[in-house]
Design an enzyme around this catalytic site. Sequence first.
Site, PDB file in Angstrom:
ATOM      1  N   HIS A  29       0.807  -1.264   0.058  1.00 52.90           N
ATOM      2  CA  HIS A  29       0.053  -0.066   0.089  1.00 52.90           C
ATOM      3  C   HIS A  29       0.923   1.210   0.096  1.00 52.90           C
ATOM      4  O   HIS A  29       1.630   1.361   0.924  1.00 52.90           O
ATOM      5  CB  HIS A  29      -0.760  -0.289   1.292  1.00 52.90           C
ATOM      6  CG  HIS A  29      -2.044   1.065   1.325  1.00 52.90           C
ATOM      7  ND1 HIS A  29      -3.352   0.595   1.209  1.00 52.90           N
ATOM      8  CD2 HIS A  29      -1.782   2.330   1.457  1.00 52.90           C
ATOM      9  CE1 HIS A  29      -3.923   1.853   1.306  1.00 52.90           C
ATOM     10  NE2 HIS A  29      -3.418   2.716   1.632  1.00 52.90           N
TER      11      HIS A  29
ATOM     12  N   HIS B 138      -1.758   2.652  11.905  1.00 54.60           N
ATOM     13  CA  HIS B 138      -0.671   3.859  11.701  1.00 54.60           C
ATOM     14  C   HIS B 138      -0.511   4.816  12.943  1.00 54.60           C
ATOM     15  O   HIS B 138      -1.682   5.005  13.628  1.00 54.60           O
ATOM     16  CB  HIS B 138      -1.134   4.644  10.463  1.00 54.60           C
ATOM     17  CG  HIS B 138      -0.293   5.728   9.727  1.00 54.60           C
ATOM     18  ND1 HIS B 138       1.180   5.201   9.716  1.00 54.60           N
ATOM     19  CD2 HIS B 138      -0.288   6.854   9.627  1.00 54.60           C
ATOM     20  CE1 HIS B 138       1.579   6.458   9.274  1.00 54.60           C
ATOM     21  NE2 HIS B 138       0.884   7.318   9.181  1.00 54.60           N
TER      22      HIS B 138
ATOM     23  N   GLU C 241      -3.670  14.705  11.048  1.00 53.51           N
ATOM     24  CA  GLU C 241      -4.391  14.262   9.673  1.00 53.51           C
ATOM     25  C   GLU C 241      -5.887  14.535   9.961  1.00 53.51           C
ATOM     26  O   GLU C 241      -6.689  14.187  10.845  1.00 53.51           O
ATOM     27  CB  GLU C 241      -4.477  12.745   9.292  1.00 53.51           C
ATOM     28  CG  GLU C 241      -2.992  12.360   9.137  1.00 53.51           C
ATOM     29  CD  GLU C 241      -2.972  10.830   9.135  1.00 53.51           C
ATOM     30  OE1 GLU C 241      -4.072  10.285   8.866  1.00 53.51           O
ATOM     31  OE2 GLU C 241      -1.714  10.144   9.078  1.00 53.51           O
TER      32      GLU C 241
ATOM     33  N   TYR D 105     -15.787   5.708   2.529  1.00 51.67           N
ATOM     34  CA  TYR D 105     -14.261   5.714   2.400  1.00 51.67           C
ATOM     35  C   TYR D 105     -13.682   3.973   2.867  1.00 51.67           C
ATOM     36  O   TYR D 105     -14.261   3.315   3.791  1.00 51.67           O
ATOM     37  CB  TYR D 105     -13.954   6.444   3.598  1.00 51.67           C
ATOM     38  CG  TYR D 105     -12.237   6.410   3.993  1.00 51.67           C
ATOM     39  CD1 TYR D 105     -11.210   6.872   2.861  1.00 51.67           C
ATOM     40  CD2 TYR D 105     -11.761   6.249   5.292  1.00 51.67           C
ATOM     41  CE1 TYR D 105     -10.008   6.721   3.041  1.00 51.67           C
ATOM     42  CE2 TYR D 105     -10.347   6.451   5.318  1.00 51.67           C
ATOM     43  CZ  TYR D 105      -9.386   6.527   4.387  1.00 51.67           C
ATOM     44  OH  TYR D 105      -7.952   6.649   4.445  1.00 51.67           O
TER      45      TYR D 105
ATOM     46  N   HIS E 203      -7.068  12.735  13.487  1.00 53.65           N
ATOM     47  CA  HIS E 203      -5.971  11.778  14.043  1.00 53.65           C
ATOM     48  C   HIS E 203      -4.647  12.691  14.519  1.00 53.65           C
ATOM     49  O   HIS E 203      -4.030  13.042  13.393  1.00 53.65           O
ATOM     50  CB  HIS E 203      -5.827  10.614  13.216  1.00 53.65           C
ATOM     51  CG  HIS E 203      -7.196   9.762  12.983  1.00 53.65           C
ATOM     52  ND1 HIS E 203      -7.339   9.597  11.894  1.00 53.65           N
ATOM     53  CD2 HIS E 203      -8.212   9.583  13.813  1.00 53.65           C
ATOM     54  CE1 HIS E 203      -8.627   8.778  11.749  1.00 53.65           C
ATOM     55  NE2 HIS E 203      -8.951   8.725  13.007  1.00 53.65           N
TER      56      HIS E 203
ATOM     57  N   HIS F 153      -4.279   4.914  14.784  1.00 56.50           N
ATOM     58  CA  HIS F 153      -5.386   4.958  13.934  1.00 56.50           C
ATOM     59  C   HIS F 153      -5.356   3.969  12.778  1.00 56.50           C
ATOM     60  O   HIS F 153      -4.394   3.481  12.744  1.00 56.50           O
ATOM     61  CB  HIS F 153      -6.103   6.437  13.232  1.00 56.50           C
ATOM     62  CG  HIS F 153      -4.925   7.144  12.513  1.00 56.50           C
ATOM     63  ND1 HIS F 153      -3.922   7.738  12.933  1.00 56.50           N
ATOM     64  CD2 HIS F 153      -4.860   7.055  11.051  1.00 56.50           C
ATOM     65  CE1 HIS F 153      -3.129   8.076  12.375  1.00 56.50           C
ATOM     66  NE2 HIS F 153      -3.768   7.805  10.980  1.00 56.50           N
TER      67      HIS F 153
END
Length: 439
Positions: free
Chosen positions: A291, A334, A340, A349, A364, A370
């Site tokens: 990713h 993460h 963010e 989403y 976040h 998160h």
Amino acid sequence: MSEKIKYLSGFGNEFASEALDGALPEGQNSPQVCPYGLYAEQISGTAFTAPRGFNQRTWVYRIRPSVSHTPYSQATRPAALAAEMVSTPNQLRWSPFKLPEAGESVTFVQGLKTVCGYGDPSMRAGIATLIYTANANMSTQRHSFYNADGDMLIVPQQGALLIRTEMGLLRVAPTEIVVIPRGIKFSVDLPDGPSRGYICETFDRHWELPDLGPIGANGLANPRDFLHPVAAYQDIDTGAPFTIFTKYQSNFFSLQQAHSPFDVVAWHGNYTPYKYDLKLFNAVNTVTFDHMDPSIFTVLTVKTGNPGVALADFVIFPPRWMVAENTFRPPWFHRNCMSEFMGLISGGYDAKAEGFSPGGASLHSAFSAHGPDVSTFEKASAEDLKPIKLRPDGLAFMFETSLMMSVSKWALEECGDTLQKEYYSVWQGMPKKFNPNKK
């Protein structure tokens, strides 16, 4: 008076526009006598001595100079902009922010609300994230606004905006964005009725296209797809006075003048508002495995003096093909040194099963963990990894900043039931899958 909406194409270039033939002086910026009896006025967006590649300024030729107005006076600031800021590392999420109640009359400026931010505009340092909700036209009240504190990147989520600026007209619909540089006067009308959206306000430097590095010369946002207005002036000096509001050092002031502030007949320069259609973004993604970092989806950035570290990145997550093999496809768990703030323009989403809705938001903060909720994790871990077109109707975005954001008291306590106080629970009950005897 020219009312037709037309555009100049490109990003960061020198533009010129005139609503009357010959209104732009030839060969010099400020002749002894301007054509048509206009006044020459320069709007400087950077220091005079900024390097040529960074220098931004525009010359306007207007019916009356901007200085012809009454003194500034203190104005009532929208309460949510005056809210106390609170430090919290908690993961936060809001349901769609509420539109004005029936019977209320709220313009774009009156409906501004600070969600989070950090810094001091008087020091040209920092950032703020706002939302707006509105149902009334500014032009009806002869109101306009300019922000002396920072640039405003506006992301409509519901309802188009018809924005009149000193340089001309812009119509900005959901899935489009608009940037209004600091100091540029504008007013907002609502051709589709009640409107809602998001704003990233930056106090230092200006938005620019990100460097492409190994991607090469093409991809992401194409410079030619950014649109600037053409000259469209108002020659109005009768009737009720025009009121201009300004935000200066986070305080609100107002002034009045007898003539329209949108009386620019011609202009040239590179300090102008502009818009961009997010559907034209050429996404880059993995075609093998794993990713990619979300930085590959950066549309615009505001750089700092630290190479590679942004004061603000505007990042989108558009519909795109997902083809990675043997890969957990949603965003991974993460902990980020950046803060963010995410919003959703339409659809859904891929990292959230529910609760993250168009018109809502999440925050976040730096190093607050998160990632996908339980149901999204379970689904993505078991699904057949065929090529799919991800969220054909979805468009999410992120304001990412290197600063540690504080949250407004309004967003934490005063926005009713919009704050999802049980947001943390979406990560509770993550099953233990570890088995030391089974690889």
